[in-house]
Scaffold this active site. Structure first.
Site, PDB file in Angstrom:
ATOM      1  N   GLU A  32       7.040  33.489  48.318  1.00  0.00           N
ATOM      2  CA  GLU A  32       7.831  32.422  48.939  1.00  0.00           C
ATOM      3  C   GLU A  32       7.418  32.202  50.395  1.00  0.00           C
ATOM      4  O   GLU A  32       7.339  31.068  50.860  1.00  0.00           O
ATOM      5  CB  GLU A  32       9.315  32.763  48.835  1.00  0.00           C
ATOM      6  CG  GLU A  32       9.821  32.660  47.409  1.00  0.00           C
ATOM      7  CD  GLU A  32      11.236  33.173  47.232  1.00  0.00           C
ATOM      8  OE1 GLU A  32      12.022  32.509  46.542  1.00  0.00           O
ATOM      9  OE2 GLU A  32      11.561  34.251  47.774  1.00  0.00           O
TER      10      GLU A  32
ATOM     11  N   GLU B  21      11.361  37.708  39.973  1.00  0.00           N
ATOM     12  CA  GLU B  21      12.785  37.980  40.153  1.00  0.00           C
ATOM     13  C   GLU B  21      13.550  38.088  38.838  1.00  0.00           C
ATOM     14  O   GLU B  21      14.488  38.880  38.712  1.00  0.00           O
ATOM     15  CB  GLU B  21      13.422  36.900  41.038  1.00  0.00           C
ATOM     16  CG  GLU B  21      13.019  36.949  42.500  1.00  0.00           C
ATOM     17  CD  GLU B  21      11.712  36.232  42.802  1.00  0.00           C
ATOM     18  OE1 GLU B  21      11.352  36.117  43.983  1.00  0.00           O
ATOM     19  OE2 GLU B  21      11.030  35.789  41.839  1.00  0.00           O
TER      20      GLU B  21
ATOM     21  N   ALA C  85      10.770  40.796  48.634  1.00  0.00           N
ATOM     22  CA  ALA C  85      11.914  41.141  49.466  1.00  0.00           C
ATOM     23  C   ALA C  85      12.250  42.604  49.219  1.00  0.00           C
ATOM     24  O   ALA C  85      11.900  43.179  48.187  1.00  0.00           O
ATOM     25  CB  ALA C  85      13.105  40.251  49.137  1.00  0.00           C
TER      26      ALA C  85
ATOM     27  N   GLY D   5       9.558  37.430  47.454  1.00  0.00           N
ATOM     28  CA  GLY D   5       9.683  36.856  48.787  1.00  0.00           C
ATOM     29  C   GLY D   5       8.356  36.690  49.493  1.00  0.00           C
ATOM     30  O   GLY D   5       8.183  35.788  50.319  1.00  0.00           O
TER      31      GLY D   5
END
Length: 290
Positions: A142, A162, A96, A139
């Site tokens: 994910e 993270e 992300a 992300g």
């Protein structure tokens, strides 16, 4: 007689068949997106390429909005039977966008349901194949885990780092990773933030397989696989996707009920009749997805 009067009194069939009128349906393939590319590399196959090369395809709000819009349009396109999502050779998606997130407050992310819209991808009924090369971190990992099938290039590197920046997975990583690789591995990977490679991903069942080395090979393999799936009955394919997902989301008894309900449902389709007739007659079926 006015044109508006004429149109009001035409039947829908007459409007669509009239040579004087044309209707252009919104398509993911005729839109100019800023952060993704869309194409149809093979009949029945949609290819969506993440396209923020300077940011290693970091997933920001704008990119995800375009991605979810394109996937919704493709899902509604009867000419498409399967979808491939990929990035670049260097990065599927390197996470992300931290620059976008770093100044957000709790009130902001909570009240605005930050990342909640990522789950819209899991509502797409057509099968999604992730073709992963290079980094798929945070992300990006994910997003790859949201796909129905994951093909990995030999250079693919996965990770949920993270914890290294003082936060945790927020796009489903802890939940989907645990289901894919088991609790103990998911704990190790998310609590240390270490990366793992394509071979490990395949050995653990997270990836379907590792493809051969070479530029673009994983995308070609994914498109070929998507083409094979697209050649089947779209109704049967989508029902089968729903049945497999039920195995992860329901108890065994409820999952069996879901599978049986979907199985029974196929007997109301023309594709079931055509498929079984073709088998008995030893010919190739002509599915109409009806």
């Amino acid at each position: 007689m006015s044109m508006s009067f004429f149109c009001r009194h035409l039947t829908p069939r007459a409007i669509f068949s009239s040579h004087k009128f044309s209707v252009r349906f919104m398509s993911a393939f005729n839109k100019n997106y800023e952060n993704i590319l869309t194409s149809r590399p093979e009949p029945g196959v949609a290819l969506v390429t993440l396209n923020r090369p300077k940011a290693l395809n970091a997933l920001n709000t704008a990119l995800f909005a375009e991605l979810t819009e394109a996937l919704r349009l493709i899902d509604a396109d009867r000419e498409i039977g399967a979808i491939v999502i990929t990035g670049s050779e260097k990065a599927f998606a390197a996470g992300a966008d931290i620059k976008e997130m770093k100044d957000k407050s709790f009130a902001d992310v909570y009240q605005n349901r930050f990342l909640e819209n990522w789950q819209e991808i899991t509502t797409i009924r057509k099968p999604i194949i992730a073709a992963v090369s290079g980094f798929a971190l945070g992300g990006g990992c994910e997003l790859a885990l949201m796909a129905d099938i994951l093909l990995a290039a030999p250079n693919a590197q996965f990770g949920q780092p993270e914890v290294k920046i003082g936060t945790i997975t927020g796009g489903g990583g802890s939940q989907r990773l645990a289901r894919a690789v088991g609790k103990s591995r998911a704990m190790e990977l998310t609590l240390t933030g270490r990366m793992w490679g394509a071979r490990e991903a395949a050995e653990w069942g997270m990836a379907s397989r590792v493809v051969d080395e070479g530029v673009g090979v994983v995308v070609r393999e994914a498109v070929a696989l998507a083409g094979e799936i697209a050649g089947k009955s779209q109704i049967a394919v989508q029902a089968q996707k729903e049945a497999v997902n039920a195995a992860y989301e329901q108890s065994l008894s409820e999952g069996l009920k879901t599978e049986r309900r979907l199985f029974h449902m196929t007997f109301a389709t023309a594709d079931q009749r055509e498929g079984m007739a073709a088998f008995v007659e030893k010919r190739k079926p002509n599915f109409t997805s009806s």
